[in-house]
Scaffold this motif. Structure first.
Motif, mmCIF file in Angstrom:
data_model
loop_
_atom_site.group_PDB
_atom_site.id
_atom_site.type_symbol
_atom_site.label_atom_id
_atom_site.label_comp_id
_atom_site.label_asym_id
_atom_site.label_seq_id
_atom_site.Cartn_x
_atom_site.Cartn_y
_atom_site.Cartn_z
ATOM 1 N N THR A 24 0.902 -1.123 -0.221
ATOM 2 C CA THR A 24 -0.079 -0.119 0.023
ATOM 3 C C THR A 24 0.873 1.338 -0.084
ATOM 4 O O THR A 24 1.987 1.354 0.559
ATOM 5 N N ARG A 26 -0.805 4.539 0.227
ATOM 6 C CA ARG A 26 -1.554 5.538 0.731
ATOM 7 C C ARG A 26 -2.796 5.015 1.799
ATOM 8 O O ARG A 26 -3.154 3.845 1.418
ATOM 9 N N THR A 27 -2.944 5.761 2.688
ATOM 10 C CA THR A 27 -3.827 5.377 3.715
ATOM 11 C C THR A 27 -4.927 6.325 3.770
ATOM 12 O O THR A 27 -4.427 7.465 3.920
ATOM 13 N N VAL A 28 -6.188 5.991 3.820
ATOM 14 C CA VAL A 28 -7.313 6.711 3.967
ATOM 15 C C VAL A 28 -8.287 6.079 5.006
ATOM 16 O O VAL A 28 -8.371 4.918 5.198
ATOM 17 N N PHE A 48 -12.530 4.393 -4.114
ATOM 18 C CA PHE A 48 -11.235 3.774 -3.727
ATOM 19 C C PHE A 48 -11.053 2.382 -4.225
ATOM 20 O O PHE A 48 -9.990 1.731 -4.219
ATOM 21 N N VAL A 54 -4.093 1.709 -2.151
ATOM 22 C CA VAL A 54 -4.864 2.528 -1.148
ATOM 23 C C VAL A 54 -5.435 1.534 -0.053
ATOM 24 O O VAL A 54 -6.261 0.819 -0.542
ATOM 25 N N THR A 56 -7.921 1.428 2.894
ATOM 26 C CA THR A 56 -8.977 2.404 3.659
ATOM 27 C C THR A 56 -9.311 1.649 4.893
ATOM 28 O O THR A 56 -9.365 0.367 5.096
#
Length: 146
Positions: A24, A26-28, A48, A54, A56
């Motif tokens: 991953t 990015r982290t949302v 997403f 990403v 989530t």
């Protein structure tokens, strides 16, 4: 209650990289205040779906008196739920690239980085110039004969 959940070791945490099955970038983090805000956040979750890099996550601030149903809703969505305290630590350490909330409730100032607030209903962010009392004045709204 969501707030009292155990700390997650995967997909976040010190040893998470060892156990992840995909990389991953990015982290949302979806910041839930109550069921109404959670429902709105789940509306945008498909944005997403086509981004395999990403991760989530969801968390619940625990600051609303209306928490009934939050756990069940997040469980049905299949999202990893991070306890509130761990989410704040993760954000402070730079582990959250984007926090998304549908409420101004909770300690949103704990999130260092990008934060967006979505409206969760008609008129949620609407401001009126002067309050409307709903009372008509005597000379308006009345029809006369002739």
């Amino acid at each position: 209650m969501t707030v009292g959940r155990e700390r997650l070791r995967v997909p976040v945490g010190r040893d998470a990289a060892h156990w992840r099955t995909r990389a991953t970038r990015r982290t949302v983090l979806l910041v839930v205040h109550n069921v109404t805000s959670a429902t709105r956040l789940l509306d945008v979750l498909p944005l997403f779906d086509d981004a395999p890099d990403v991760q989530t996550l969801a968390t619940c601030t625990g600051s609303s008196p209306f928490l009934a149903g939050v756990d069940a809703l997040l469980d049905r969505a299949g999202l990893p739920v991070v306890p509130w305290e761990q989410a704040k630590e993760l954000a402070a350490a730079g582990g959250v690239d984007l926090a998304v909330s549908a409420s101004y409730g909770g300690e949103l100032q704990a999130f260092h980085g990008k934060l967006t607030i979505l409206s969760h209903g008609t008129g949620y962010n609407k401001r009126l110039a002067t309050p409307d009392t709903g009372h008509r004045t005597p000379d308006t709204g009345h029809r006369t004969r002739g």
